[in-house]
Each structure stands twice: as structure tokens, then as C-alpha cells.
Motif scaffolding. Structure first.
Motif, PDB file in Angstrom:
ATOM      1  N   UNK A  60       0.853  -1.191   0.000  1.00 58.82           N
ATOM      2  CA  UNK A  60       0.000   0.000   0.000  1.00 58.82           C
ATOM      3  C   UNK A  60       0.880   1.229   0.000  1.00 58.82           C
ATOM      4  N   UNK A  61       0.542   2.152  -0.878  1.00 59.85           N
ATOM      5  CA  UNK A  61       1.267   3.421  -0.898  1.00 59.85           C
ATOM      6  C   UNK A  61       0.502   4.421  -0.035  1.00 59.85           C
ATOM      7  N   UNK A  62       1.201   4.969   0.950  1.00 63.50           N
ATOM      8  CA  UNK A  62       0.575   5.922   1.872  1.00 63.50           C
ATOM      9  C   UNK A  62       1.070   7.319   1.531  1.00 63.50           C
ATOM     10  N   UNK A  63       0.176   8.280   1.513  1.00 66.47           N
ATOM     11  CA  UNK A  63       0.642   9.638   1.253  1.00 66.47           C
ATOM     12  C   UNK A  63       1.088  10.296   2.556  1.00 66.47           C
ATOM     13  N   UNK A  64       1.802  11.408   2.424  1.00 64.51           N
ATOM     14  CA  UNK A  64       2.308  12.098   3.614  1.00 64.51           C
ATOM     15  C   UNK A  64       1.140  12.534   4.494  1.00 64.51           C
ATOM     16  N   UNK A 118       5.093   6.821   2.050  1.00 66.49           N
ATOM     17  CA  UNK A 118       5.841   5.570   2.100  1.00 66.49           C
ATOM     18  C   UNK A 118       5.037   4.403   1.539  1.00 66.49           C
ATOM     19  N   UNK A 119       5.762   3.347   1.193  1.00 68.72           N
ATOM     20  CA  UNK A 119       5.103   2.098   0.770  1.00 68.72           C
ATOM     21  C   UNK A 119       5.231   1.099   1.902  1.00 68.72           C
ATOM     22  N   UNK A 120       4.119   0.471   2.273  1.00 63.41           N
ATOM     23  CA  UNK A 120       4.134  -0.487   3.381  1.00 63.41           C
ATOM     24  C   UNK A 120       3.583  -1.845   2.937  1.00 63.41           C
ATOM     25  N   UNK A 121       4.013  -2.885   3.660  1.00 64.76           N
ATOM     26  CA  UNK A 121       3.546  -4.247   3.391  1.00 64.76           C
ATOM     27  C   UNK A 121       2.404  -4.570   4.347  1.00 64.76           C
ATOM     28  N   UNK A 144      12.671  -5.736   5.697  1.00 58.41           N
ATOM     29  CA  UNK A 144      11.576  -5.780   4.715  1.00 58.41           C
ATOM     30  C   UNK A 144      10.963  -4.386   4.531  1.00 58.41           C
ATOM     31  N   UNK A 145      10.702  -3.711   5.642  1.00 51.83           N
ATOM     32  CA  UNK A 145      10.111  -2.358   5.589  1.00 51.83           C
ATOM     33  C   UNK A 145      10.983  -1.428   4.777  1.00 51.83           C
ATOM     34  N   UNK A 146      12.270  -1.426   5.099  1.00 47.40           N
ATOM     35  CA  UNK A 146      13.195  -0.494   4.442  1.00 47.40           C
ATOM     36  C   UNK A 146      13.360  -0.815   2.960  1.00 47.40           C
ATOM     37  N   UNK A 147      13.528  -2.084   2.640  1.00 46.29           N
ATOM     38  CA  UNK A 147      13.739  -2.434   1.229  1.00 46.29           C
ATOM     39  C   UNK A 147      12.531  -2.086   0.382  1.00 46.29           C
ATOM     40  N   UNK A 148      11.343  -2.404   0.879  1.00 44.68           N
ATOM     41  CA  UNK A 148      10.114  -2.119   0.126  1.00 44.68           C
ATOM     42  C   UNK A 148       9.937  -0.612  -0.051  1.00 44.68           C
ATOM     43  N   UNK A 149      10.179   0.111   1.027  1.00 42.75           N
ATOM     44  CA  UNK A 149       9.951   1.558   0.969  1.00 42.75           C
ATOM     45  C   UNK A 149      11.015   2.270   0.133  1.00 42.75           C
ATOM     46  N   UNK A 150      12.274   1.853   0.265  1.00 42.24           N
ATOM     47  CA  UNK A 150      13.338   2.505  -0.512  1.00 42.24           C
ATOM     48  C   UNK A 150      13.171   2.245  -2.002  1.00 42.24           C
ATOM     49  N   UNK A 151      12.738   1.031  -2.348  1.00 40.53           N
ATOM     50  CA  UNK A 151      12.577   0.696  -3.764  1.00 40.53           C
ATOM     51  C   UNK A 151      11.391   1.447  -4.368  1.00 40.53           C
ATOM     52  N   UNK A 152      10.427   1.804  -3.528  1.00 38.17           N
ATOM     53  CA  UNK A 152       9.219   2.465  -4.037  1.00 38.17           C
ATOM     54  C   UNK A 152       9.538   3.873  -4.530  1.00 38.17           C
ATOM     55  N   UNK A 153      10.507   4.551  -3.882  1.00 35.63           N
ATOM     56  CA  UNK A 153      10.888   5.902  -4.270  1.00 35.63           C
ATOM     57  C   UNK A 153       9.732   6.891  -4.277  1.00 35.63           C
ATOM     58  N   UNK A 154       8.931   6.894  -3.214  1.00 30.45           N
ATOM     59  CA  UNK A 154       7.780   7.805  -3.147  1.00 30.45           C
ATOM     60  C   UNK A 154       8.214   9.200  -2.699  1.00 30.45           C
TER      61      UNK A 154
END
Lengths: 98, 96
Positions: free
Chosen positions: A55-59, A76-79, B86-96
Motif C-alpha cells: 500500500x502506498x501511503x501519502x504524507x 511511504x510504501x508499506x507491506x 523488509x520495511x526499508x527495502x520495500x519503501x526505498x525501492x518504491x521511491x515515493x
């Protein structure tokens, strides 16, 4: 007692006759491949167990709970994990067994 | 990625085990994880995450069609908390 990679390794050794090195490597790779797929932006669907989704979360505005200072929580993107029907039903049985 | 994709990838990535062995292993790992959770035990995989049970107390629910009240028993639901790697890898790769 929590289930760990060591217990999984042991089970592959006991029940499938893998040698210790094969068992350890397979368990490591199992979790690494799930991580890699999620890192690549793919959802992971393990039927009978559950699905790992992204899931992509906005700021949004946040606060430092200690100082009360306002700081934005960055995008951020979360699992997330959604348990499958089968796992939910099995876990639900735990409440009745107690 | 599905379970069969995962089995395929794992059998390609290593040379010690054949497809059938990897298939059995993946099924056994998932079965052991389900078994632990259904017995009330947690699962802890460093760098991946942990699975625990969350308790949902009994409550009065409502049948959305008839509006009738129904008593819902307490229950436990599986919960996953991603680990730091897992949190860091997923979030860093997303580049939001």
C-alpha cells in the motif's frame, strides 16, 4: 514458543531428509524471494496461508509523542498481510480450544 | 508472485534440490507456520517480520440484510508486523 527459521530448518531435515546445509539455505531463500518480490512491487499470494500486499501511503501530519513537536510522516510504501480463509478458520479454532 | 512461482524460482536459484523437493519444502514451511499460529504460537523471522494473533472480543453484531442482532464469539485473527529489513527495502525501492 515462537517458531523461528531454526525450527523450519530442522523440520526440513527431519521430515524431508534434506541435509542441514540444504535445509538452511532453502529456508533463507524462501523468505528472501518473498522480500525480493515485494521490493520489486509485486504482491505475493500464498494460497492456503495468505497474501502479502503493498500500500502506498501519502504524507500525513504526525507528532513526536515525547516532545509534542509536529513533524510530517513522509509518503511511504508499506507491506500488509491478509490471512487466507483457511488460515483464518484454523486460527479461529484456537479461541474455541481454550 | 504465487506459491507456484515461488517454487519455480527457488528450484532455479539453487542446484542442490530438485523441483519436487522444493515444492514439498515450501508446502511444509507454510504448513508449519499455519500450525504454529493455530496453536497460539508466534512466528519470528528476523529481517522479514513476525506473525502474532490479535484478540477480538465477543460483540453484538448485526445481520446487514435483516437488521437482526447476532452474538459474535470472541476470536483470534493472524497479524503480521513487517521487520526492519523488509520495511526499508520495500519503501526505498518504491521511491515515493
Amino acid at each position: 514458543m515462537a517458531l523461528t527459521k531454526a525450527n523450519m530448518t530442522e523440520q526440513l531435515y527431519d521430515e524431508l531428509g534434506f541435509n542441514k546445509r540444504e535445509a538452511k539455505e532453502l529456508v533463507e531463500m524462501f523468505f528472501e524471494e518473498v522480500r525480493s518480490a515485494l521490493e520489486a512491487g509485486e504482491h505475493v499470494k500464498l494460497s492456503g496461508f495468505g497474501n502479502f500486499e503493498l500500500r502506498d501511503k501519502s504524507e500525513r501530519p504526525g507528532r513526536n509523542p515525547k516532545t509534542g513537536e509536529e513533524i510530517p510522516i513522509t509518503a511511504r510504501r508499506v507491506v500488509t498481510f491478509r490471512p487466507g480463509q483457511k488460515l483464518k478458520a484454523r486460527v479461529d479454532g484456537y479461541a474455541r480450544s481454550k | 508472485m504465487t506459491k507456484s512461482d515461488l517454487i519455480e524460482i527457488l528450484s532455479e536459484r539453487q542446484s542442490l534440490l530438485n523441483y519436487r523437493d522444493v515444492e514439498l519444502a515450501v508446502k511444509l514451511i507454510l504448513e508449519q507456520m499455519s500450525e504454529s499460529l493455530s496453536g497460539g504460537d508466534r512466528i519470528e523471522i528476523r529481517g522479514f517480520g513476525s506473525f502474532t494473533l490479535h484478540h477480538r472480543p465477543a460483540r453484538i453484531g448485526r445481520n446487514p440484510k435483516s437488521g437482526e442482532s447476532v452474538t459474535l464469539d470472541e476470536k483470534f485473527v493472524p497479524h503480521f508486523k513487517p521487520g526492519k529489513e523488509l520495511r526499508d527495502r520495500v519503501n526505498n525501492a518504491a521511491g515515493l
